[in-house]
Design an enzyme around this catalytic site. Structure first.
Site, PDB file in Angstrom:
ATOM      1  N   HIS A 238       3.556  86.624  40.712  1.00  0.00           N
ATOM      2  CA  HIS A 238       4.126  85.430  40.072  1.00  0.00           C
ATOM      3  C   HIS A 238       3.047  84.419  39.689  1.00  0.00           C
ATOM      4  O   HIS A 238       3.246  83.625  38.776  1.00  0.00           O
ATOM      5  CB  HIS A 238       5.152  84.764  41.001  1.00  0.00           C
ATOM      6  CG  HIS A 238       4.543  84.111  42.213  1.00  0.00           C
ATOM      7  ND1 HIS A 238       4.280  84.780  43.388  1.00  0.00           N
ATOM      8  CD2 HIS A 238       4.102  82.849  42.414  1.00  0.00           C
ATOM      9  CE1 HIS A 238       3.731  83.964  44.260  1.00  0.00           C
ATOM     10  NE2 HIS A 238       3.608  82.781  43.698  1.00  0.00           N
TER      11      HIS A 238
ATOM     12  N   HIS B  84      -0.316  71.877  47.609  1.00  0.00           N
ATOM     13  CA  HIS B  84       0.781  72.622  48.250  1.00  0.00           C
ATOM     14  C   HIS B  84       0.253  73.536  49.340  1.00  0.00           C
ATOM     15  O   HIS B  84      -0.907  73.948  49.311  1.00  0.00           O
ATOM     16  CB  HIS B  84       1.634  73.411  47.249  1.00  0.00           C
ATOM     17  CG  HIS B  84       0.988  74.610  46.600  1.00  0.00           C
ATOM     18  ND1 HIS B  84      -0.204  74.568  45.951  1.00  0.00           N
ATOM     19  CD2 HIS B  84       1.409  75.899  46.495  1.00  0.00           C
ATOM     20  CE1 HIS B  84      -0.493  75.763  45.458  1.00  0.00           C
ATOM     21  NE2 HIS B  84       0.470  76.590  45.792  1.00  0.00           N
TER      22      HIS B  84
HETATM   23  O1  LIG Z   1       3.146  84.142  48.017  1.00  0.00           O
HETATM   24  C1  LIG Z   1       4.249  83.711  48.320  1.00  0.00           C
HETATM   25  O2  LIG Z   1       5.076  84.420  48.886  1.00  0.00           O
HETATM   26  C2  LIG Z   1       4.627  82.306  47.966  1.00  0.00           C
HETATM   27  C3  LIG Z   1       3.916  81.634  47.102  1.00  0.00           C
HETATM   28  C4  LIG Z   1       4.163  80.251  46.659  1.00  0.00           C
HETATM   29  C5  LIG Z   1       5.110  79.379  47.190  1.00  0.00           C
HETATM   30  C6  LIG Z   1       5.221  78.062  46.699  1.00  0.00           C
HETATM   31  C7  LIG Z   1       4.401  77.597  45.679  1.00  0.00           C
HETATM   32  C8  LIG Z   1       3.459  78.469  45.146  1.00  0.00           C
HETATM   33  O3  LIG Z   1       2.580  78.085  44.179  1.00  0.00           O
HETATM   34  C9  LIG Z   1       3.368  79.777  45.622  1.00  0.00           C
HETATM   35  O4  LIG Z   1       2.480  80.615  45.039  1.00  0.00           O
HETATM   36 FE   LIG Z   2       0.790  80.130  44.058  1.00  0.00          FE
END
Ligand SMILES: O=C(O)/C=C/c1cccc(O)c1O
Ligand SMILES: [Fe+2]
Length: 312
Positions: free
Chosen positions: A115, A179
């Protein structure tokens, strides 16, 4: 030929653990505007600087940065699975250019991306395959990290390659801002977690579902006293965005990795992708930039920002 840039946060919790309807509407509107701008620009090539979150890259061989000549989305969270349209020959030429520029870039002829790469690509173009795209993955999640000055140099070298193409190129940076999602650390990890971080490719659907459920559960308490993770830091985010918009990129050379992790969260280092993207744009020419959006969104575990820029 102007070169365009968009840098934006990604969050796999978008659509899975949403904030209030007004915030969703704001973000949807900003993304729709950016998407329309990309459509109007009609890029001949996209270069996307992205992180990976232990989906394609693991500690069995963790490169500081890697360029893909072919890439496939793992389809984590709600992202689409399947191939990206990577122009392999051009990606290899870029890799050669980077090596000639004294940058020891790794090369993958079959990279799995998550993602961190695909959400932004989908949001900005509507699909994984609409435009030719060269993914450059910058390690932003798996310490230790090289200094920020190296990321700036990487970006500059990519920019000098883009400059000589004479094409409509869209540079994307995806991740950050402040974050700290519940991504485990190798140091002191129990054996099963260490095994995953070292070589956890192609997990079972059950393993992936459990991982995603953990992130959603954290999103539900993030920013409350129940959650032990570093909270979002809007002041840090705003100062960082201002630095990029004002073109003071050399100031990132003074960034201290540990200080950023402590002040804004361990995954804030995803902003390395923004640094590389802006350094690439600046190497093409003078640019003007604007802040499209910023809001700290606990439900998404994201200092959520969007910035656009173009050479003038
Ligand atoms: O790798 C994961 O499972 C979660 C990743 C995540 C969560 C919240 C914000 C982000 O930028 C992420 O990549
Ligand atoms: Fe991320």
């Amino acid at each position: 030929m102007p070169v365009q840039l968009k840098c934006l946060s990604h969050t796999p919790l978008r659509g899975l653990n949403d904030p209030g309807a007004e915030v969703i509407a704001e973000v949807d509107a900003v993304l729709a505007k950016c998407r329309a701008e990309v459509e109007a620009y009609d890029p001949e090539l996209i270069v996307v600087f992205a992180p990976d979150h232990y989906n394609g890259l693991f500690y069995d061989l963790m490169p500081p940065f890697v360029i893909a000549t072919a890439a496939e989305s793992v389809g984590d969270y709600q992202t689409k699975p399947g191939p990206l349209s990577v122009p392999g020959g051009l990606a290899l030429e870029l890799a050669r250019h980077l090596l000639d520029s004294d940058l020891d870039i790794a090369i993958s002829h079959r990279l799995q991306v998550d993602h961190g790469c695909t959400q932004t690509l989908q949001e900005m173009t509507g699909s994984l395959e609409r435009y030719p795209v060269i993914p450059i993955i910058i390690n932003s999640v798996a310490p230790p990290f090289g200094p920020y000055r190296r990321i700036r140099k990487l970006g500059q070298a990519v920019g000098s390659f883009i400059a000589r193409l004479g094409k409509r190129v869209l540079i994307l940076g995806t991740g950050g801002l402040s974050h700290e999602p519940p991504v485990p650390l190798l140091a002191d990890a129990p054996q099963d977690v260490a095994d995953f971080l070292i070589a956890g490719r192609n997990p079972t659907p059950e393993f992936r579902a459990a991982r995603q459920a953990r992130t959603i559960a954290t999103g539900k308490i993030f920013g409350t006293p129940q959650c032990g993770l570093t909270p979002l830091n809007p002041e840090w985010d705003k100062a960082f965005m201002r630095l990029l918009i004002e073109g003071r990129l050399e100031q990132v050379d003074a960034f201290r990795i540990d200080e950023i992790s402590k002040a804004a969260g361990r995954s804030t280092h995803e902003v390395r992708t923004w640094v590389a993207a802006f350094a690439a744009l600046q190497a093409v020419g003078d640019y003007s930039a604007r802040e499209d959006y910023y809001r700290p969104i606990n439900e998404w575990i994201a200092g959520y920002g969007v910035v656009s820029a173009a050479t003038v």
